[in-house]
Design a protein around this motif. Structure first.
Motif, short mmCIF file in Angstrom:
data_model
loop_
_atom_site.label_atom_id
_atom_site.label_comp_id
_atom_site.label_asym_id
_atom_site.label_seq_id
_atom_site.Cartn_x
_atom_site.Cartn_y
_atom_site.Cartn_z
N VAL A 59 67.00 25.37 33.34
CA VAL A 59 68.02 25.93 32.44
C VAL A 59 67.39 26.97 31.52
N ALA A 60 66.19 26.68 31.03
CA ALA A 60 65.50 27.64 30.16
C ALA A 60 65.17 28.93 30.92
N VAL A 61 64.70 28.80 32.15
CA VAL A 61 64.36 29.99 32.95
C VAL A 61 65.59 30.83 33.22
N PHE A 62 66.64 30.21 33.74
CA PHE A 62 67.84 30.98 34.08
C PHE A 62 68.60 31.42 32.83
N GLY A 63 68.54 30.63 31.77
CA GLY A 63 69.16 31.05 30.51
C GLY A 63 68.47 32.28 29.93
N THR A 64 67.15 32.31 30.01
CA THR A 64 66.40 33.48 29.55
C THR A 64 66.73 34.71 30.38
N LEU A 65 66.82 34.54 31.69
CA LEU A 65 67.20 35.66 32.55
C LEU A 65 68.60 36.17 32.24
N ALA A 66 69.53 35.25 32.01
CA ALA A 66 70.90 35.65 31.68
C ALA A 66 70.94 36.35 30.33
N TRP A 67 70.21 35.82 29.36
CA TRP A 67 70.17 36.45 28.03
C TRP A 67 69.60 37.86 28.11
#
Length: 77
Positions: A59-67
């Motif tokens: 979630v942190a990885v994909f959340g960072t990419l989305a952000w």
């Protein structure tokens, strides 16, 4: 949405290859069924904790990419 399906399929395929057993614990789909521990009489919290930690990392990885994508998007035009 297509990227989500591709990541899930690739993770499942990589999880099924015994030659890649070193990366299995970090794959997204390897811990998907850890919630089944809640159906046991004696819940193994180590399994649940490991599954939650791996999912939180993804979630942190994909959340960072989305952000990063949303902050660089041009929404004024």
């Amino acid at each position: 949405m297509a990227a989500t399906v591709v990541v899930a399929v690739v993770s499942t395929v990589l999880d099924s290859l015994p030659q890649l057993s070193a990366i299995h614990p970090g794959l997204l789909t390897h811990h998907w069924f850890d919630f089944a521990e809640f159906l046991r009489v004696q819940v193994d919290w180590g399994v649940v904790g490991t599954g939650l930690a791996v999912q939180a990392a993804w979630v942190a990885v994909f959340g960072t990419l989305a952000w990063a994508r949303f902050t660089t998007a041009d929404v004024t035009s």
